[in-house]
Design a protein around this motif. Structure first.
Motif, PDB file in Angstrom:
ATOM      1  N   VAL A 140       0.853  -1.185   0.000  1.00  0.00           N
ATOM      2  CA  VAL A 140       0.000   0.000   0.000  1.00  0.00           C
ATOM      3  C   VAL A 140       0.893   1.241   0.000  1.00  0.00           C
ATOM      4  O   VAL A 140       1.759   1.394   0.855  1.00  0.00           O
ATOM      5  CB  VAL A 140      -0.931   0.020   1.218  1.00  0.00           C
ATOM      6  N   MET A 141       0.654   2.115  -0.968  1.00  0.00           N
ATOM      7  CA  MET A 141       1.494   3.296  -1.139  1.00  0.00           C
ATOM      8  C   MET A 141       0.847   4.522  -0.506  1.00  0.00           C
ATOM      9  O   MET A 141      -0.378   4.615  -0.410  1.00  0.00           O
ATOM     10  CB  MET A 141       1.717   3.570  -2.634  1.00  0.00           C
ATOM     11  N   CYS A 142       1.686   5.495  -0.120  1.00  0.00           N
ATOM     12  CA  CYS A 142       1.140   6.791   0.281  1.00  0.00           C
ATOM     13  C   CYS A 142       2.167   7.884   0.014  1.00  0.00           C
ATOM     14  O   CYS A 142       3.365   7.629  -0.116  1.00  0.00           O
ATOM     15  CB  CYS A 142       0.690   6.799   1.732  1.00  0.00           C
ATOM     16  N   ASN A 143       1.646   9.086  -0.091  1.00  0.00           N
ATOM     17  CA  ASN A 143       2.464  10.263  -0.355  1.00  0.00           C
ATOM     18  C   ASN A 143       3.477  10.467   0.774  1.00  0.00           C
ATOM     19  O   ASN A 143       3.102  10.504   1.941  1.00  0.00           O
ATOM     20  CB  ASN A 143       1.502  11.465  -0.437  1.00  0.00           C
ATOM     21  N   PRO A 144       4.781  10.623   0.454  1.00  0.00           N
ATOM     22  CA  PRO A 144       5.773  10.840   1.513  1.00  0.00           C
ATOM     23  C   PRO A 144       5.703  12.235   2.123  1.00  0.00           C
ATOM     24  O   PRO A 144       6.239  12.458   3.198  1.00  0.00           O
ATOM     25  CB  PRO A 144       7.113  10.622   0.797  1.00  0.00           C
ATOM     26  N   ASN A 145       5.052  13.180   1.461  1.00  0.00           N
ATOM     27  CA  ASN A 145       4.730  14.525   1.948  1.00  0.00           C
ATOM     28  C   ASN A 145       5.665  15.100   3.012  1.00  0.00           C
ATOM     29  O   ASN A 145       5.459  14.915   4.202  1.00  0.00           O
ATOM     30  CB  ASN A 145       3.301  14.544   2.509  1.00  0.00           C
ATOM     31  N   PRO A 146       6.684  15.824   2.597  1.00  0.00           N
ATOM     32  CA  PRO A 146       7.610  16.401   3.571  1.00  0.00           C
ATOM     33  C   PRO A 146       7.128  17.723   4.167  1.00  0.00           C
ATOM     34  O   PRO A 146       7.792  18.288   5.022  1.00  0.00           O
ATOM     35  CB  PRO A 146       8.870  16.651   2.732  1.00  0.00           C
ATOM     36  N   PHE A 147       5.983  18.214   3.732  1.00  0.00           N
ATOM     37  CA  PHE A 147       5.558  19.548   4.155  1.00  0.00           C
ATOM     38  C   PHE A 147       4.670  19.535   5.397  1.00  0.00           C
ATOM     39  O   PHE A 147       4.792  20.374   6.271  1.00  0.00           O
ATOM     40  CB  PHE A 147       4.811  20.245   3.004  1.00  0.00           C
ATOM     41  N   LEU A 148       3.743  18.571   5.465  1.00  0.00           N
ATOM     42  CA  LEU A 148       2.817  18.498   6.583  1.00  0.00           C
ATOM     43  C   LEU A 148       3.052  17.184   7.325  1.00  0.00           C
ATOM     44  O   LEU A 148       2.433  16.173   7.040  1.00  0.00           O
ATOM     45  CB  LEU A 148       1.370  18.574   6.085  1.00  0.00           C
ATOM     46  N   SER A 149       3.957  17.210   8.282  1.00  0.00           N
ATOM     47  CA  SER A 149       4.338  15.972   8.949  1.00  0.00           C
ATOM     48  C   SER A 149       3.169  15.338   9.696  1.00  0.00           C
ATOM     49  O   SER A 149       3.066  14.114   9.789  1.00  0.00           O
ATOM     50  CB  SER A 149       5.501  16.220   9.912  1.00  0.00           C
ATOM     51  N   SER A 150       2.262  16.162  10.237  1.00  0.00           N
ATOM     52  CA  SER A 150       1.127  15.601  10.956  1.00  0.00           C
ATOM     53  C   SER A 150       0.211  14.836  10.010  1.00  0.00           C
ATOM     54  O   SER A 150      -0.309  13.772  10.346  1.00  0.00           O
ATOM     55  CB  SER A 150       0.346  16.713  11.661  1.00  0.00           C
ATOM     56  N   VAL A 151       0.020  15.369   8.797  1.00  0.00           N
ATOM     57  CA  VAL A 151      -0.809  14.682   7.806  1.00  0.00           C
ATOM     58  C   VAL A 151      -0.131  13.391   7.359  1.00  0.00           C
ATOM     59  O   VAL A 151      -0.793  12.358   7.198  1.00  0.00           O
ATOM     60  CB  VAL A 151      -1.100  15.599   6.602  1.00  0.00           C
ATOM     61  N   HIS A 152       1.184  13.446   7.157  1.00  0.00           N
ATOM     62  CA  HIS A 152       1.878  12.217   6.760  1.00  0.00           C
ATOM     63  C   HIS A 152       1.720  11.137   7.811  1.00  0.00           C
ATOM     64  O   HIS A 152       1.535   9.967   7.482  1.00  0.00           O
ATOM     65  CB  HIS A 152       3.360  12.465   6.497  1.00  0.00           C
ATOM     66  N   ALA A 153       1.775  11.510   9.072  1.00  0.00           N
ATOM     67  CA  ALA A 153       1.605  10.527  10.138  1.00  0.00           C
ATOM     68  C   ALA A 153       0.247   9.840  10.027  1.00  0.00           C
ATOM     69  O   ALA A 153       0.123   8.634  10.255  1.00  0.00           O
ATOM     70  CB  ALA A 153       1.759  11.194  11.496  1.00  0.00           C
ATOM     71  N   GLU A 154      -0.785  10.599   9.641  1.00  0.00           N
ATOM     72  CA  GLU A 154      -2.119  10.021   9.505  1.00  0.00           C
ATOM     73  C   GLU A 154      -2.223   9.102   8.286  1.00  0.00           C
ATOM     74  O   GLU A 154      -2.784   7.997   8.372  1.00  0.00           O
ATOM     75  CB  GLU A 154      -3.160  11.141   9.393  1.00  0.00           C
ATOM     76  N   VAL A 155      -1.676   9.534   7.153  1.00  0.00           N
ATOM     77  CA  VAL A 155      -1.828   8.715   5.950  1.00  0.00           C
ATOM     78  C   VAL A 155      -0.935   7.478   5.993  1.00  0.00           C
ATOM     79  O   VAL A 155      -1.314   6.412   5.486  1.00  0.00           O
ATOM     80  CB  VAL A 155      -1.587   9.529   4.658  1.00  0.00           C
ATOM     81  N   ILE A 156       0.248   7.588   6.612  1.00  0.00           N
ATOM     82  CA  ILE A 156       1.086   6.402   6.718  1.00  0.00           C
ATOM     83  C   ILE A 156       0.429   5.376   7.645  1.00  0.00           C
ATOM     84  O   ILE A 156       0.490   4.165   7.402  1.00  0.00           O
ATOM     85  CB  ILE A 156       2.523   6.745   7.204  1.00  0.00           C
ATOM     86  N   GLN A 157      -0.261   5.857   8.673  1.00  0.00           N
ATOM     87  CA  GLN A 157      -0.968   4.927   9.550  1.00  0.00           C
ATOM     88  C   GLN A 157      -2.122   4.272   8.816  1.00  0.00           C
ATOM     89  O   GLN A 157      -2.383   3.068   8.979  1.00  0.00           O
ATOM     90  CB  GLN A 157      -1.479   5.640  10.800  1.00  0.00           C
TER      91      GLN A 157
END
Length: 574
Positions: free
Chosen positions: A145-162
């Motif tokens: 399962v892939m997700c955006n690595p998004n270096p700009f919004l770390s809080s959002v990345h934490a949600e999508v990686i979860q």
């Protein structure tokens, strides 16, 4: 009329005893470097493909030797995130058991190539020992399962990686075969038949791919996947996801019943429902996907055959509630952002360009060694991008200087100081290891770009990020059918050339020329690039330009992909 016969793979799965087959016995047989044909199919569910070095075939045939068999291992990394320890262990295994390179895939996974049969079990066990695995990295199941690595919004990345991890864990096959064969797990002795609560005894009709994107970046190419979720962010939090179904890239030369397809965005679900929605889409495909023709068995054909409205109705029925109306979103591109970026939490991220996703040492560029040294001192994580590049992520302020010094020492700090076209490339592995490859890709695309760069400089296009992708066959692992320029292998040193994909991966490209000799590519594209430089509107992307000026027709969906293709009529457009 009698029912159509099931494909051979359905029988293999049915007889396999939940993916066991005779893999264990085959591994113990050291008289050959190969496994049986049935076990080769089952092995994919365990994360491996049997391959051989095709460069060596003629000589080994001449000497009446068995092919130089080895195995590719694909390591699942939901969301593409690895710890420094996991990077170091992957590096060690690449050096000890594989061909001393690490391949970063277009699905944010690691691949090891050249693992011989006698080392296969040992390598898989050591992968699991460092909290990674290979199960379901291949086969007729949900893949990484892939997700955006998004270096700009770390809080959002934490949600999508979860979310990516939760979906991955929920859809992982439950068979004990993986643990029994590779990890010396206790074998089942009960008389009760094993159960696969989601997949059933025959799993899915074909592979299944899921992505999560965070607009405005579509770097995971949501429109090219079976199921995708588009994050809807409000006040710095993911409140839910738009749901897209029915994308897929693969086709077969000369078979108009096969085609790439762009996904349809069909609705929205709250964030807490994302795993449930993923499961129910998988179940609809499990129950209605075509199991008679593997070339027609992907979700895209189920959606195309039954219709989007029908499929949405089935999803809602399986869910027991309706998906909500789609919410607004906007994508700008599907590329990576190179160099250093600081996020809102004060952490730093460096995205490194990795040509073809191949991490290795050369006499002039010791990238593998350099990344090994960085991993030894790194206090953040590594993120694999869907464009085969690498993000050294979450570098703390106190460690940044050390990381920068190592990047410079090993020549990586300027890896992205190249033409924007080169930075927007993807190439599949192709020859010599992929058994499906008809032409070169990873080994040849850099040469094509080098030759094109002379023209780019001449036309003033050095900074135009025209997406270019090359695959050695039409299965589309490098997603060439949504790039602005796509090369698809047709035979040795011959390619079909596609133009007009969307810059954000939102539109299929069209066939521009068929069966082009490798040596003719530059002459074919140069006049088009020259005209683009002179005539493009302000801010117009290359893919949009070639459609507006008539080089290719506007793309259509599904089984219309092969229609209205008139490459001979576009010869005068340049």
């Amino acid at each position: 009329m009698s029912e159509k016969k099931l494909s051979a793979n359905e029988g293999i799965k049915t007889r396999s005893n939940y993916l066991r087959g005779t893999i264990a016995e085959g591994l113990a047989d050291l008289s050959t470097g190969s496994l049986s044909e049935d076990d080769q199919q089952l092995l994919k569910f365990h994360g491996s493909y049997q391959q051989d070095d095709r460069d060596l075939r003629p000589d080994r045939r001449k000497h009446r030797l068995e092919k130089a068999f080895s195995f590719m291992l694909r390591i699942r990394l939901p969301g593409g995130v690895a710890t420094p320890h996991q990077w170091l262990e992957t590096d060690r295994m690449a050096m000890q058991y594989a061909n001393e390179t690490i391949k970063l895939t277009t699905r944010q996974a690691f691949q090891l190539h050249g693992v011989i049969k006698s080392n296969l079990k040992r390598t898989i066990k050591e992968i699991n020992d460092c909290a990674m695995d290979t199960i379901a990295a291949c086969g007729d199941v949900n893949r990484n399962v892939m997700c955006n690595p998004n270096p700009f919004l770390s809080s959002v990345h934490a949600e999508v990686i979860q979310a990516a991890r939760d979906i991955s864990a929920h859809l992982t096959p439950q068979t004990r075969a993986y643990h029994e064969i590779w990890l010396d797990g206790e074998k089942m002795t009960t008389t009760e038949e094993e159960q696969e609560p989601i997949y059933g005894k025959t799993y899915l009709p074909r592979k299944f791919k899921i992505t999560i994107a965070v607009p405005p970046s579509n770097d995971v190419d949501i429109f090219a996947n079976d199921l995708s979720f588009i994050a809807i962010v409000e006040n710095g939090k993911v409140v839910g996801y738009n749901v897209a179904i029915g994308g897929g890239m693969g086709m077969t030369h000369g078979n108009e019943a096969t085609y790439p397809r762009i996904a349809d965005v069909i609705g929205y679900c709250p964030a807490e429902k994302v795993v449930d929605v993923a499961e129910k889409v998988v179940l609809v495909q499990r129950d209605y996907g075509d199991r008679t023709d593997r070339k027609h068995s992907r979700l895209k054909y189920t959606v195309q055959d039954y219709g989007v409205d029908w499929f949405l109705k089935q999803i809602n029925s399986y869910l027991g509630y309706d998906l909500e109306p789609t919410r607004p979103y906007h994508f700008e591109d599907n590329g990576d952002r190179y160099g250093w970026v600081e996020d809102e939490a004060g952490n730093f991220h460096f995205t490194l360009f990795v040509s073809g996703g191949r991490v290795l040492d050369t006499p002039t560029y010791p990238m593998l060694t350099g990344l090994r040294e960085i991993a030894k001192i790194h206090d953040g994580d590594f993120r694999l991008t869907a464009n085969q590049n690498l993000m050294i992520a979450n570098v703390s302020a106190k460690k940044r200087a050390e990381v920068e010094a190592l990047l410079e020492k090993y020549g990586m700090h300027r890896a992205h100081e190249q033409s924007a076209m080169r930075l927007a490339t993807i190439a599949c592995v192709a020859l010599p290891t992929c058994g499906l490859a008809l032409a070169e890709a990873e080994r040849y695309l850099p040469e094509v770009i080098t030759n094109l760069e002379e023209k780019l400089e001449e036309y003033g296009l050095r900074h135009d990020a025209i997406t270019v992708r090359m695959t050695g066959c039409p299965n589309g692992c490098g997603r060439p059918f949504i790039s602005e320029i796509g090369f698809v292998g047709r035979g040795p040193d011959r390619y079909n050339v596609y133009l007009g994909g969307g810059h954000a991966g939102q539109r299929l490209s069209k066939l521009y020329r068929q069966d082009v000799a490798a040596g003719e590519i530059i002459d074919l594209l140069s006049p088009i690039l020259k005209r683009y430089a002179k005539e493009a509107d302000e801010g117009e992307h290359f893919g949009d330009f070639v459609i507006r000026t008539g080089y290719v027709n506007a793309t259509v969906q599904g089984d219309d992909f092969h229609k209205n293709i008139k490459p001979e009529a576009t010869a005068t457009a340049g």
